[in-house]
Design a protein around this motif. Sequence first.
Motif, PDB file in Angstrom:
ATOM      1  N   ALA A 178       0.881  -1.178   0.000  1.00 32.58           N
ATOM      2  CA  ALA A 178       0.000   0.000   0.000  1.00 32.58           C
ATOM      3  C   ALA A 178       0.912   1.219   0.000  1.00 32.58           C
ATOM      4  N   ALA A 179       0.331   2.389  -0.067  1.00 33.13           N
ATOM      5  CA  ALA A 179       1.146   3.601  -0.044  1.00 33.13           C
ATOM      6  C   ALA A 179       2.027   3.616   1.207  1.00 33.13           C
ATOM      7  N   ALA A 180       3.336   3.643   1.016  1.00 30.76           N
ATOM      8  CA  ALA A 180       4.329   3.706   2.093  1.00 30.76           C
ATOM      9  C   ALA A 180       4.368   2.467   2.987  1.00 30.76           C
ATOM     10  N   VAL A 181       3.816   1.338   2.528  1.00 28.25           N
ATOM     11  CA  VAL A 181       3.854   0.079   3.276  1.00 28.25           C
ATOM     12  C   VAL A 181       4.457  -0.986   2.365  1.00 28.25           C
TER      13      VAL A 181
ATOM     14  N   ILE B 118       7.008  -6.530   7.514  1.00 29.02           N
ATOM     15  CA  ILE B 118       6.215  -5.449   6.945  1.00 29.02           C
ATOM     16  C   ILE B 118       6.714  -4.140   7.544  1.00 29.02           C
ATOM     17  N   TRP B 119       7.110  -3.232   6.654  1.00 24.59           N
ATOM     18  CA  TRP B 119       7.651  -1.928   7.018  1.00 24.59           C
ATOM     19  C   TRP B 119       6.707  -0.827   6.570  1.00 24.59           C
ATOM     20  N   GLN B 120       6.683   0.260   7.337  1.00 27.31           N
ATOM     21  CA  GLN B 120       5.904   1.437   6.956  1.00 27.31           C
ATOM     22  C   GLN B 120       6.809   2.661   7.031  1.00 27.31           C
ATOM     23  N   GLN B 121       6.765   3.481   5.990  1.00 26.67           N
ATOM     24  CA  GLN B 121       7.539   4.710   5.987  1.00 26.67           C
ATOM     25  C   GLN B 121       6.657   5.860   6.435  1.00 26.67           C
TER      26      GLN B 121
ATOM     27  N   ALA C 162       6.745   9.988   8.601  1.00 27.32           N
ATOM     28  CA  ALA C 162       7.482  11.248   8.703  1.00 27.32           C
ATOM     29  C   ALA C 162       8.774  11.097   9.511  1.00 27.32           C
ATOM     30  N   ASP C 163       8.786  10.164  10.474  1.00 26.35           N
ATOM     31  CA  ASP C 163       9.957   9.957  11.328  1.00 26.35           C
ATOM     32  C   ASP C 163      10.877   8.851  10.829  1.00 26.35           C
ATOM     33  N   GLY C 164      10.603   8.291   9.664  1.00 27.29           N
ATOM     34  CA  GLY C 164      11.438   7.219   9.131  1.00 27.29           C
ATOM     35  C   GLY C 164      10.664   5.916   8.983  1.00 27.29           C
ATOM     36  N   TRP C 165      11.409   4.822   8.960  1.00 28.93           N
ATOM     37  CA  TRP C 165      10.824   3.499   8.746  1.00 28.93           C
ATOM     38  C   TRP C 165      10.465   2.836  10.076  1.00 28.93           C
ATOM     39  N   THR C 166       9.342   2.123  10.082  1.00 23.23           N
ATOM     40  CA  THR C 166       8.871   1.418  11.271  1.00 23.23           C
ATOM     41  C   THR C 166       8.485  -0.009  10.884  1.00 23.23           C
ATOM     42  N   ILE C 167       8.845  -0.958  11.740  1.00 29.21           N
ATOM     43  CA  ILE C 167       8.469  -2.356  11.512  1.00 29.21           C
ATOM     44  C   ILE C 167       7.106  -2.596  12.154  1.00 29.21           C
TER      45      ILE C 167
END
Length: 89
Positions: free
Chosen positions: A48-51, A68-71, A73-78
């Motif tokens: 999906a958008a930014a996922v 699964i990563w999400q981008q 405003a603060d960077g990448w998150t698992i």
Amino acid sequence: MTAPDFWETGASGRRYSRAYVLAALDERYKAPSAEEWETSDFRCQELAAAVYLLTYLGSQRPARRATIWQQGADGWTILYHRGTVVQDP
């Protein structure tokens, strides 16, 4: 880098909370292993958008791993991680 509601499904099929995983990593870092881990067969797919779904093969206890990563405003998150043991890599 883990989301507050992060969770993991281990190779055993058990579900592990963020708190459990972070505590296990803390224990591992207290006595680092001399073993080197190799990874290969990386693939990245936008879900999906930014996922994104990142998959790869790990050499230590051969397993297919999926994260699964999400981008944001603060960077990448698992958001989620899964390891599945490979019988014949």
